[in-house]
Design a protein around this motif. Structure first.
Motif, mmCIF file in Angstrom:
data_model
loop_
_atom_site.group_PDB
_atom_site.id
_atom_site.type_symbol
_atom_site.label_atom_id
_atom_site.label_comp_id
_atom_site.label_asym_id
_atom_site.label_seq_id
_atom_site.Cartn_x
_atom_site.Cartn_y
_atom_site.Cartn_z
ATOM 1 N N CYS A 145 9.574 -0.831 -17.969
ATOM 2 C CA CYS A 145 9.030 -2.002 -17.265
ATOM 3 C C CYS A 145 7.616 -1.904 -16.937
ATOM 4 O O CYS A 145 7.065 -0.761 -16.872
ATOM 5 N N SER A 146 6.842 -2.952 -16.841
ATOM 6 C CA SER A 146 5.279 -2.977 -16.361
ATOM 7 C C SER A 146 5.467 -3.805 -15.134
ATOM 8 O O SER A 146 6.096 -5.127 -15.367
ATOM 9 N N VAL A 147 5.068 -3.435 -13.788
ATOM 10 C CA VAL A 147 5.200 -4.296 -12.819
ATOM 11 C C VAL A 147 3.742 -4.612 -12.277
ATOM 12 O O VAL A 147 2.941 -3.692 -12.444
ATOM 13 N N SER A 148 3.539 -5.646 -11.401
ATOM 14 C CA SER A 148 2.321 -5.890 -11.030
ATOM 15 C C SER A 148 2.164 -5.787 -9.649
ATOM 16 O O SER A 148 3.311 -6.024 -8.717
ATOM 17 N N GLY A 149 0.811 -5.260 -9.274
ATOM 18 C CA GLY A 149 0.438 -5.457 -7.874
ATOM 19 C C GLY A 149 -0.151 -6.780 -7.778
ATOM 20 O O GLY A 149 -1.227 -7.029 -8.064
ATOM 21 N N ILE A 150 0.863 -7.530 -6.993
ATOM 22 C CA ILE A 150 0.474 -9.055 -7.008
ATOM 23 C C ILE A 150 -0.710 -9.324 -6.080
ATOM 24 O O ILE A 150 -0.628 -8.367 -4.885
ATOM 25 N N VAL A 151 -1.526 -10.262 -6.445
ATOM 26 C CA VAL A 151 -2.319 -10.591 -5.200
ATOM 27 C C VAL A 151 -2.518 -12.220 -5.280
ATOM 28 O O VAL A 151 -2.791 -12.785 -6.219
ATOM 29 N N ILE A 152 -2.325 -12.546 -3.943
ATOM 30 C CA ILE A 152 -2.507 -14.269 -3.886
ATOM 31 C C ILE A 152 -2.955 -14.562 -2.651
ATOM 32 O O ILE A 152 -2.765 -13.842 -1.784
ATOM 33 N N GLY A 153 -3.437 -15.831 -2.624
ATOM 34 C CA GLY A 153 -4.270 -16.240 -1.399
ATOM 35 C C GLY A 153 -3.519 -16.633 -0.193
ATOM 36 O O GLY A 153 -4.084 -17.635 0.440
ATOM 37 N N PHE A 154 -2.315 -16.418 -0.051
ATOM 38 C CA PHE A 154 -1.682 -16.684 1.263
ATOM 39 C C PHE A 154 -0.703 -15.468 1.403
ATOM 40 O O PHE A 154 -0.188 -14.729 0.673
ATOM 41 N N PRO A 155 -0.203 -15.401 2.884
ATOM 42 C CA PRO A 155 0.479 -14.270 3.385
ATOM 43 C C PRO A 155 2.036 -14.357 2.749
ATOM 44 O O PRO A 155 2.355 -15.307 2.503
ATOM 45 N N SER A 156 2.871 -13.402 2.848
ATOM 46 C CA SER A 156 4.172 -13.417 2.401
ATOM 47 C C SER A 156 4.794 -12.279 3.186
ATOM 48 O O SER A 156 4.122 -11.534 3.763
ATOM 49 N N ALA A 157 5.995 -11.906 2.889
ATOM 50 C CA ALA A 157 6.759 -10.816 3.568
ATOM 51 C C ALA A 157 6.216 -9.587 3.417
ATOM 52 O O ALA A 157 6.540 -8.709 3.872
ATOM 53 N N MET A 158 5.548 -9.531 2.268
ATOM 54 C CA MET A 158 4.650 -8.204 1.600
ATOM 55 C C MET A 158 3.289 -7.810 2.412
ATOM 56 O O MET A 158 3.143 -6.733 2.676
ATOM 57 N N ALA A 159 2.844 -8.850 2.385
ATOM 58 C CA ALA A 159 1.220 -8.617 2.888
ATOM 59 C C ALA A 159 0.495 -9.909 3.451
ATOM 60 O O ALA A 159 0.994 -10.843 3.120
ATOM 61 N N LYS A 160 -0.501 -9.550 4.282
ATOM 62 C CA LYS A 160 -1.022 -10.730 5.090
ATOM 63 C C LYS A 160 -2.383 -11.206 4.388
ATOM 64 O O LYS A 160 -2.499 -12.518 4.495
ATOM 65 N N ASN A 161 -2.890 -10.488 3.678
ATOM 66 C CA ASN A 161 -4.250 -10.792 3.375
ATOM 67 C C ASN A 161 -4.693 -10.169 2.036
ATOM 68 O O ASN A 161 -3.735 -9.434 1.656
ATOM 69 N N THR A 162 -5.958 -10.430 1.289
ATOM 70 C CA THR A 162 -6.076 -9.730 0.124
ATOM 71 C C THR A 162 -6.193 -8.314 0.174
ATOM 72 O O THR A 162 -5.624 -7.642 -0.506
ATOM 73 N N ASP A 163 -6.720 -7.788 1.388
ATOM 74 C CA ASP A 163 -6.897 -6.164 1.405
ATOM 75 C C ASP A 163 -5.400 -5.587 1.554
ATOM 76 O O ASP A 163 -5.361 -4.585 0.790
ATOM 77 N N GLU A 164 -4.525 -6.312 2.066
ATOM 78 C CA GLU A 164 -3.157 -5.630 2.058
ATOM 79 C C GLU A 164 -2.433 -5.796 0.678
ATOM 80 O O GLU A 164 -1.784 -4.804 0.392
ATOM 81 N N TYR A 165 -2.884 -6.914 0.139
ATOM 82 C CA TYR A 165 -2.104 -6.874 -1.495
ATOM 83 C C TYR A 165 -2.757 -5.760 -2.072
ATOM 84 O O TYR A 165 -1.865 -5.371 -2.924
ATOM 85 N N ILE A 166 -3.967 -5.656 -2.079
ATOM 86 C CA ILE A 166 -4.877 -4.735 -2.819
ATOM 87 C C ILE A 166 -4.191 -3.220 -2.406
ATOM 88 O O ILE A 166 -4.044 -2.471 -3.328
ATOM 89 N N GLN A 167 -4.022 -2.822 -1.142
ATOM 90 C CA GLN A 167 -3.424 -1.580 -0.869
ATOM 91 C C GLN A 167 -2.168 -1.456 -1.531
ATOM 92 O O GLN A 167 -1.479 -0.293 -1.977
ATOM 93 N N CYS A 168 -1.086 -2.342 -1.458
ATOM 94 C CA CYS A 168 0.237 -2.594 -1.917
ATOM 95 C C CYS A 168 -0.031 -2.038 -3.518
ATOM 96 O O CYS A 168 0.829 -1.513 -4.173
ATOM 97 N N ALA A 169 -0.934 -2.646 -4.234
ATOM 98 C CA ALA A 169 -1.235 -2.600 -5.552
ATOM 99 C C ALA A 169 -1.396 -0.884 -5.947
ATOM 100 O O ALA A 169 -1.169 -0.427 -6.575
ATOM 101 N N GLU A 170 -2.508 -0.554 -4.719
ATOM 102 C CA GLU A 170 -3.174 1.021 -4.966
ATOM 103 C C GLU A 170 -1.727 1.769 -4.792
ATOM 104 O O GLU A 170 -1.598 2.766 -5.650
ATOM 105 N N ALA A 171 -0.836 1.390 -3.736
ATOM 106 C CA ALA A 171 0.484 2.289 -3.643
ATOM 107 C C ALA A 171 1.276 2.385 -4.891
ATOM 108 O O ALA A 171 1.827 3.458 -5.277
ATOM 109 N N LEU A 172 1.292 1.163 -5.681
ATOM 110 C CA LEU A 172 2.139 1.232 -6.912
ATOM 111 C C LEU A 172 1.631 1.996 -7.848
ATOM 112 O O LEU A 172 2.431 2.778 -8.557
ATOM 113 N N PHE A 173 0.175 2.061 -8.031
ATOM 114 C CA PHE A 173 -0.370 2.946 -9.156
ATOM 115 C C PHE A 173 -0.178 4.514 -8.822
ATOM 116 O O PHE A 173 0.369 5.222 -9.605
#
Ligand code: ZN
Length: 436
Positions: A145-173
């Protein structure tokens, strides 16, 4: 010569070159890789631990599902017949709000992966939250599989803002840097849910890791109108202005793209993922796929999530795409069998930048392949194996699936009460076929 496995097939479609069909050929596999594809009569001196004889079957690379949301398997069947925004706002988003967690993503992906591999999909590109858990579910089911470091303009259970989404994506790499079965894309959700600042961060992250950007684009007319109103340009022009469009860009849906936007994609050498079932069920429109192919855009196939499909049947999806595409351009000579089967295999591999390892049956590539039984009553008589694979067979005819040379699906031929046996059906159709 000694190999681990020899698969003797009635026909082999290696996808390299596109459209090639080899009769009575064998695929030689050793240490998880393809060693050679040779005429079966030339395999006599070759020793093998295992010989799989499939005289009625066509063998081809496993399908690449270039766009899906695997955890949404746990939401299958919710909200049929609702308008898109009602469907999202009253069914999908509230359910996701309640259930979203690493465990939901893992178990949903395990179920999705199991259905996918039984449908001949050996690699899936996912776009969802908690992607580490998605990858765990999909790989446990036996697929790459190829999985995505998602970035979306509203908070979720995973991240609160863009910077947190980007951090989650960095961790995936970091997490999957050395995993041969998992790759990572950056996954901005869509032009209408990600602002310019976030898109610039997405671009920079993708450049840093030489990664694909996997994004829903031009899915509906409402999205185009919103973009014109808010940014003064159509979505793909905006992405071009922000420096996102190049050969690493994967444009999912692209249903409403106009000619100028298609030109942008072609010039960038970007890829498109075509998901006709989802587009039809959500009444999004008809993608101009024949035009894309004529412009040389790499087209791949995707199922989207089951919440809008409602199954992950890439062979069925490709059959629908071929017929729908012909009707849309009113030309039966477009959306050719060879182009469609290529889109479902190599097209996906190319979109993901994974065509060095998967997508075709060539020496040195991973032994990710499937066998489809054309000896069943639903595909007889066999005049044109490639065409009948696409138009007559179904995913229920996929009998064997190998990933990295290991068999992960092997279906038994069903016994039971039938009005006509397989043998009798073959005998009757063969007799008439031989009279032509
Ligand atoms: Zn989607």
């Amino acid at each position: 010569m000694h190999v681990h496995t020899i698969i003797e097939a009635g026909w082999v479609m290696p996808m390299a070159p596109k459209g090639a069909l080899l009769t009575r050929h064998s695929v030689l596999i050793d240490e998880g890789k393809i060693v050679a594809v040779v005429p079966t009569e030339e395999t006599q001196g070759i020793e093998a631990k295992e010989i799989v004889r499939l005289p009625d079957h066509i063998v081809l690379p496993g399908f690449v599902n270039a766009h899906t949301h695997a955890p949404m398997h746990l939401l299958r069947g919710m909200g049929a017949d609702l308008p898109l925004m009602d469907w999202l706002q009253t069914k999908i988003w509230p359910a996701e709000g309640k259930l979203m967690s690493p465990e939901f993503c893992y178990e949903g992906s395990l179920i999705a992966g199991a259905e996918m591999v039984e449908s001949g999909i050996t690699c899936a590109s996912d776009h969802y939250f908690f992607s580490e858990d998605v990858a765990r579910g999909l790989t446990e089911a036996g697929i790459k599989c190829s999985v995505s470091g998602i970035v979306i303009g509203f908070p979720s259970a995973m991240a609160k803002n863009t910077d947190e989404y980007i951090q989650c994506a960095e961790a995936l790499f970091e997490r999957f840097a050395n995993d041969p079965n998992v790759r990572v894309t950056v996954g901005p959700h869509a032009p209408y849910t990600v602002d310019d600042d976030a898109l610039i961060k997405v671009r920079d992250l993708a450049h840093k890791h030489n990664a694909r950007i996997h994004m829903h684009v031009d899915e509906t007319q409402t999205e185009i109108e919103g973009s014109l109103k808010q940014y003064g340009v159509r979505p793909l022009q905006r992405l071009q202005n922000l420096g996102l469009l190049d050969e690493r860009f994967i444009s999912v849906h692209t249903v409403c793209a106009d000619d100028a936007e298609l030109e942008l994609l072609a010039r960038a050498r970007a890829s498109v993922v075509h998901c006709p079932c989802s587009n039809l069920k959500l009444a999004s429109g008809f993608s101009p796929v024949a035009k894309m192919m004529a412009l040389g855009i790499n087209v791949s196939m995707g199922t989207d999530g089951v919440a809008s499909n409602d199954k992950v049947d890439l062979l069925g999806e490709t059959r629908l795409a071929a017929m729908l595409g012909k009707a849309v351009c009113q030309d039966t000579t477009q959306m050719k069998v060879a182009d469609m089967l290529y889109a479902a295999t190599m097209g996906g591999a190319k979109a993901l930048g994974w065509d060095d390892r998967i997508g075709s049956l060539e020496k040195g590539k991973d032994a990710d392949l499937i066998a489809v039984d054309l000896g069943n009553i639903d595909a007889l008589p066999v005049f044109d194996p490639a065409s009948q694979l696409l138009y007559s067979a179904g995913r229920e005819d996929i009998s064997h699936v190998w990933v990295n040379g290991k068999i992960v699906v092997k279906k038994q031929q069903q016994e039971g009460l039938r009005p006509l046996s397989r043998e009798n059906a073959q005998k009757i159709t063969k007799t008439w076929q031989n009279r032509i």
